[in-house]
Design a protein around this motif. Sequence first.
Motif, PDB file in Angstrom:
ATOM      1  N   ILE A   8       0.843  -1.195   0.000  1.00 44.16           N
ATOM      2  CA  ILE A   8       0.000   0.000   0.000  1.00 44.16           C
ATOM      3  C   ILE A   8       0.879   1.247   0.000  1.00 44.16           C
ATOM      4  CG2 ILE A   8      -1.747   1.315   1.297  1.00 44.16           C
ATOM      5  CD1 ILE A   8      -2.472  -1.435   2.649  1.00 44.16           C
ATOM      6  N   ARG A   9       0.575   2.149  -0.920  1.00 45.17           N
ATOM      7  CA  ARG A   9       1.191   3.474  -0.849  1.00 45.17           C
ATOM      8  C   ARG A   9       0.253   4.356  -0.040  1.00 45.17           C
ATOM      9  NH1 ARG A   9       2.571   7.960  -5.463  1.00 45.17           N
ATOM     10  NH2 ARG A   9       3.537   9.437  -4.021  1.00 45.17           N
ATOM     11  N   ALA A 126      -4.028 -12.101 -14.214  1.00 47.19           N
ATOM     12  CA  ALA A 126      -5.218 -11.846 -15.019  1.00 47.19           C
ATOM     13  C   ALA A 126      -5.926 -10.564 -14.561  1.00 47.19           C
ATOM     14  CB  ALA A 126      -6.176 -13.032 -14.927  1.00 47.19           C
ATOM     15  N   VAL A 127      -5.320  -9.825 -13.626  1.00 47.10           N
ATOM     16  CA  VAL A 127      -5.916  -8.606 -13.099  1.00 47.10           C
ATOM     17  C   VAL A 127      -5.935  -7.544 -14.195  1.00 47.10           C
ATOM     18  CG1 VAL A 127      -5.642  -6.750 -11.393  1.00 47.10           C
ATOM     19  CG2 VAL A 127      -5.226  -9.130 -10.737  1.00 47.10           C
ATOM     20  N   GLU A 128      -7.121  -6.972 -14.438  1.00 43.62           N
ATOM     21  CA  GLU A 128      -7.289  -5.989 -15.513  1.00 43.62           C
ATOM     22  C   GLU A 128      -6.382  -4.781 -15.371  1.00 43.62           C
ATOM     23  OE1 GLU A 128     -11.204  -4.662 -16.548  1.00 43.62           O
ATOM     24  OE2 GLU A 128     -12.037  -6.675 -16.273  1.00 43.62           O
ATOM     25  N   ASP A 129      -6.153  -4.326 -14.157  1.00 42.18           N
ATOM     26  CA  ASP A 129      -5.381  -3.107 -13.941  1.00 42.18           C
ATOM     27  C   ASP A 129      -3.880  -3.341 -13.805  1.00 42.18           C
ATOM     28  OD1 ASP A 129      -7.456  -1.347 -14.168  1.00 42.18           O
ATOM     29  OD2 ASP A 129      -7.863  -1.240 -12.019  1.00 42.18           O
ATOM     30  N   THR A 130      -3.391  -4.504 -14.221  1.00 41.68           N
ATOM     31  CA  THR A 130      -1.955  -4.771 -14.117  1.00 41.68           C
ATOM     32  C   THR A 130      -1.154  -3.716 -14.867  1.00 41.68           C
ATOM     33  OG1 THR A 130      -2.344  -7.139 -13.889  1.00 41.68           O
ATOM     34  CG2 THR A 130      -0.138  -6.471 -14.519  1.00 41.68           C
ATOM     35  N   ALA A 131      -1.589  -3.361 -16.062  1.00 39.52           N
ATOM     36  CA  ALA A 131      -0.879  -2.344 -16.843  1.00 39.52           C
ATOM     37  C   ALA A 131      -0.885  -1.004 -16.115  1.00 39.52           C
ATOM     38  CB  ALA A 131      -1.502  -2.206 -18.223  1.00 39.52           C
ATOM     39  N   ARG A 132      -1.977  -0.700 -15.443  1.00 38.63           N
ATOM     40  CA  ARG A 132      -2.069   0.555 -14.680  1.00 38.63           C
ATOM     41  C   ARG A 132      -1.060   0.552 -13.533  1.00 38.63           C
ATOM     42  NH1 ARG A 132      -7.406   2.670 -11.463  1.00 38.63           N
ATOM     43  NH2 ARG A 132      -6.650   4.766 -11.023  1.00 38.63           N
ATOM     44  N   MET A 133      -0.914  -0.591 -12.850  1.00 39.41           N
ATOM     45  CA  MET A 133       0.056  -0.690 -11.764  1.00 39.41           C
ATOM     46  C   MET A 133       1.467  -0.497 -12.306  1.00 39.41           C
ATOM     47  SD  MET A 133       1.044  -3.839  -9.226  1.00 39.41           S
ATOM     48  CE  MET A 133       2.130  -4.617 -10.423  1.00 39.41           C
ATOM     49  N   SER A 140      -2.607   6.009  -2.504  1.00 39.99           N
ATOM     50  CA  SER A 140      -3.738   5.111  -2.242  1.00 39.99           C
ATOM     51  C   SER A 140      -3.765   3.895  -3.160  1.00 39.99           C
ATOM     52  CB  SER A 140      -5.083   5.849  -2.310  1.00 39.99           C
ATOM     53  OG  SER A 140      -5.115   6.887  -1.355  1.00 39.99           O
ATOM     54  N   SER A 141      -2.634   3.574  -3.781  1.00 40.75           N
ATOM     55  CA  SER A 141      -2.544   2.335  -4.561  1.00 40.75           C
ATOM     56  C   SER A 141      -2.439   1.150  -3.619  1.00 40.75           C
ATOM     57  CB  SER A 141      -1.303   2.343  -5.456  1.00 40.75           C
ATOM     58  OG  SER A 141      -1.468   3.207  -6.541  1.00 40.75           O
ATOM     59  N   VAL A 142      -3.100   0.063  -4.020  1.00 43.54           N
ATOM     60  CA  VAL A 142      -3.072  -1.184  -3.248  1.00 43.54           C
ATOM     61  C   VAL A 142      -2.850  -2.331  -4.227  1.00 43.54           C
ATOM     62  CG1 VAL A 142      -4.310  -2.660  -1.628  1.00 43.54           C
ATOM     63  CG2 VAL A 142      -4.823  -0.216  -1.702  1.00 43.54           C
ATOM     64  N   PRO A 156      12.230 -11.463  -6.607  1.00 47.06           N
ATOM     65  CA  PRO A 156      11.602 -10.753  -7.715  1.00 47.06           C
ATOM     66  C   PRO A 156      10.988 -11.749  -8.702  1.00 47.06           C
ATOM     67  CG  PRO A 156      13.695  -9.744  -7.178  1.00 47.06           C
ATOM     68  CD  PRO A 156      13.608 -11.010  -6.370  1.00 47.06           C
ATOM     69  N   GLY A 157       9.808 -11.403  -9.181  1.00 44.26           N
ATOM     70  CA  GLY A 157       9.083 -12.284 -10.089  1.00 44.26           C
ATOM     71  C   GLY A 157       8.462 -13.474  -9.400  1.00 44.26           C
ATOM     72  N   GLY A 158       8.454 -13.483  -8.079  1.00 43.05           N
ATOM     73  CA  GLY A 158       7.994 -14.641  -7.330  1.00 43.05           C
ATOM     74  C   GLY A 158       6.627 -14.525  -6.703  1.00 43.05           C
ATOM     75  N   ALA A 159       5.797 -13.608  -7.187  1.00 44.62           N
ATOM     76  CA  ALA A 159       4.457 -13.443  -6.615  1.00 44.62           C
ATOM     77  C   ALA A 159       3.467 -13.161  -7.748  1.00 44.62           C
ATOM     78  CB  ALA A 159       4.448 -12.304  -5.605  1.00 44.62           C
ATOM     79  N   ARG A 160       2.244 -13.594  -7.554  1.00 44.98           N
ATOM     80  CA  ARG A 160       1.200 -13.382  -8.553  1.00 44.98           C
ATOM     81  C   ARG A 160       0.291 -12.257  -8.081  1.00 44.98           C
ATOM     82  NH1 ARG A 160      -0.419 -17.927 -11.124  1.00 44.98           N
ATOM     83  NH2 ARG A 160       1.474 -17.409 -12.233  1.00 44.98           N
ATOM     84  N   LEU A 161       0.141 -11.231  -8.913  1.00 47.97           N
ATOM     85  CA  LEU A 161      -0.772 -10.136  -8.622  1.00 47.97           C
ATOM     86  C   LEU A 161      -2.199 -10.673  -8.720  1.00 47.97           C
ATOM     87  CD1 LEU A 161      -1.029  -7.037  -8.105  1.00 47.97           C
ATOM     88  CD2 LEU A 161      -1.330  -6.816 -10.584  1.00 47.97           C
ATOM     89  N   VAL A 162      -2.966 -10.540  -7.632  1.00 45.48           N
ATOM     90  CA  VAL A 162      -4.351 -11.023  -7.620  1.00 45.48           C
ATOM     91  C   VAL A 162      -5.359  -9.898  -7.444  1.00 45.48           C
ATOM     92  CG1 VAL A 162      -3.746 -13.363  -6.877  1.00 45.48           C
ATOM     93  CG2 VAL A 162      -4.249 -11.623  -5.150  1.00 45.48           C
ATOM     94  N   GLY A 163      -4.862  -8.685  -7.208  1.00 46.31           N
ATOM     95  CA  GLY A 163      -5.746  -7.529  -7.078  1.00 46.31           C
ATOM     96  C   GLY A 163      -4.968  -6.246  -7.089  1.00 46.31           C
ATOM     97  N   TYR A 164      -5.554  -5.222  -7.698  1.00 46.91           N
ATOM     98  CA  TYR A 164      -4.927  -3.901  -7.710  1.00 46.91           C
ATOM     99  C   TYR A 164      -6.027  -2.853  -7.835  1.00 46.91           C
ATOM    100  CZ  TYR A 164      -2.386   0.268  -9.009  1.00 46.91           C
ATOM    101  OH  TYR A 164      -1.906   1.549  -9.025  1.00 46.91           O
ATOM    102  N   THR A 165      -5.873  -1.784  -7.064  1.00 44.61           N
ATOM    103  CA  THR A 165      -6.778  -0.650  -7.185  1.00 44.61           C
ATOM    104  C   THR A 165      -6.078   0.607  -6.730  1.00 44.61           C
ATOM    105  OG1 THR A 165      -9.042   0.101  -6.770  1.00 44.61           O
ATOM    106  CG2 THR A 165      -7.834  -0.720  -4.867  1.00 44.61           C
TER     107      THR A 165
END
Length: 169
Positions: A8-9, A126-133, A140-142, A156-165
């Motif tokens: 979280i920022r 598969a998170v839609e906002d990956t490009a936004r991240m 307020s980024s999470v 590095p490269g060892g985690a899967r993004l499952v949510g971003y907003t």
Amino acid sequence: MARTLVLIRHAKAEHPDDRDDHGRTLAGQGRRDAPEIGRWLRSQDVTVQVAVVSSAERTQETYRLLAAELADAPDPVVTDDVYYASAGELLEIVRALPPEATSAAIVAHNPGIGMLANALDDGDSAVEDTARMRAGFPTSSVAVFSVDGDWAAVDPGGARLVGYTVARG
């Protein structure tokens, strides 16, 4: 064992001339956004067992406001080690998380927190906002990651993004 890591920022902060950076507090927008972070985490069924928070006032205030929206939010571990830490320094904090914890949050600052989020991403989300991240990590980024294995082994490269907003209240 799958673990959940939440990066979280802090929410939007004021820029007063009479206060040093460490003592900056949240702006009105930040005070509205921070609870929205907690509401979004709750809507995603994300729980937090350990919270590591920068010692800066704006990060502590962000955590207090978002934690009020979560069930059973832990007391934060407040540390100077997170204050403007680099991505590498934050990765070491992740690796030092308690091994018994299955979920953790880090509330920190850019550029380190955004760089860590991008470094951890395995690129298979598969998170839609990956490009936004990847394009930036505004206030307020999470980013929520699924991590397989022990905290100590996160690379590095060892985690899967499952949510971003970017939470806006």
